[in-house]
Design a protein around this motif. Structure first.
Motif, PDB file in Angstrom:
ATOM      1  N   GLU A  64      30.836  19.311  16.818  1.00 51.12           N
ATOM      2  CA  GLU A  64      31.708  20.287  16.646  1.00 51.12           C
ATOM      3  C   GLU A  64      32.918  19.865  15.984  1.00 51.12           C
ATOM      4  O   GLU A  64      33.170  18.638  16.458  1.00 51.12           O
ATOM      5  CB  GLU A  64      31.914  21.448  17.746  1.00 51.12           C
ATOM      6  N   LEU A  81      34.349  24.656  13.749  1.00 50.24           N
ATOM      7  CA  LEU A  81      33.097  24.699  13.270  1.00 50.24           C
ATOM      8  C   LEU A  81      31.946  24.301  14.232  1.00 50.24           C
ATOM      9  O   LEU A  81      32.221  23.388  15.086  1.00 50.24           O
ATOM     10  CB  LEU A  81      32.463  23.886  12.275  1.00 50.24           C
ATOM     11  N   TYR A  82      31.271  25.356  14.874  1.00 51.81           N
ATOM     12  CA  TYR A  82      30.335  25.289  15.949  1.00 51.81           C
ATOM     13  C   TYR A  82      29.012  25.568  15.600  1.00 51.81           C
ATOM     14  O   TYR A  82      28.618  25.999  14.658  1.00 51.81           O
ATOM     15  CB  TYR A  82      30.800  26.346  17.039  1.00 51.81           C
ATOM     16  N   MET A  84      26.603  23.635  15.035  1.00 52.75           N
ATOM     17  CA  MET A  84      26.202  22.864  13.896  1.00 52.75           C
ATOM     18  C   MET A  84      24.603  22.567  13.823  1.00 52.75           C
ATOM     19  O   MET A  84      23.981  22.252  14.769  1.00 52.75           O
ATOM     20  CB  MET A  84      27.077  21.490  13.751  1.00 52.75           C
ATOM     21  N   ALA A  89      26.729  26.034  10.152  1.00 56.88           N
ATOM     22  CA  ALA A  89      27.694  26.105  11.226  1.00 56.88           C
ATOM     23  C   ALA A  89      28.129  27.617  11.570  1.00 56.88           C
ATOM     24  O   ALA A  89      27.989  28.294  10.559  1.00 56.88           O
ATOM     25  CB  ALA A  89      28.598  25.111  11.093  1.00 56.88           C
TER      26      ALA A  89
END
Length: 187
Positions: A64, A81-82, A84, A89
């Motif tokens: 992340e 941004l998570y 991924m 993302a």
């Protein structure tokens, strides 16, 4: 990956540090942040203290990317941004109550989206946005960024308070980012 610092006309986005603990703790006392994000509820100081090394580890492990949104010396919020994987993302964010209503979140999130799609950044193909149904301010930011509303996810969002229905929107690297109508938002 080494943390990346992003700059806009008014903001600097950089990795959260121990110096930010008090500001993070204070902001996360906001009922809206606790209701509409995945931060623990109730939010204790130890949660902010634990968040700092976790954010650094996620950068290092390419899991992340989380940035503190800084307006001068003030931590205005967080954006990241998570989830991924495979060129995609999810964009997530929160803004402290004192920093809301001036377009700072849209400005910060735009910088993250631009970097995420750039070849010099992550070269993503798709970024997804999700929010608990009813989180109108978050939806307005998503629409302003050019995300396209894609629908309702029933009981899909898990938070410390349980499961919620969620809105989902997507943005592709080559999309026209002109804001589109969203059926869940008034014009």
């Amino acid at each position: 990956m080494e943390p990346v610092t992003l700059r806009t006309a008014r903001l600097e986005l950089s990795i959260p540090t121990e110096a930010d603990i008090d500001a993070i703790f204070e902001a996360c006392q906001d009922a809206g942040i606790q209701r509409y994000t995945t931060v623990p509820s109730p939010y204790e100081r130890r949660h902010a203290e634990e968040f700092i090394p976790i954010a650094a580890a996620h950068w290092a492990d390419d899991v992340e990317q989380t940035w503190a949104v800084r307006e001068g010396d003030t931590v205005a919020g967080m954006v990241g941004l998570y989830r991924m994987g495979k060129g995609a993302a999810e964009l997530g964010y929160w803004m402290s109550p004192a920093s809301r209503g001036r377009g700072l979140l849209t400005e910060a999130a735009q910088a993250v989206v631009d970097w995420a799609f750039a070849d010099e950044g992550l070269a993503l193909v798709r970024i997804e946005w999700r929010a608990v149904v009813g989180n109108i301010p978050s939806a307005r930011v998503g629409r302003a960024l050019g995300f396209r509303y894609e629908g309702l996810l029933r009981q899909a969002l898990l938070s410390p308070t349980g499961r919620d229905d969620g809105w989902v929107a997507g943005l592709l690297r080559d999309d026209d980012r002109t804001p589109q109508p969203w059926p869940v938002l008034p014009d």
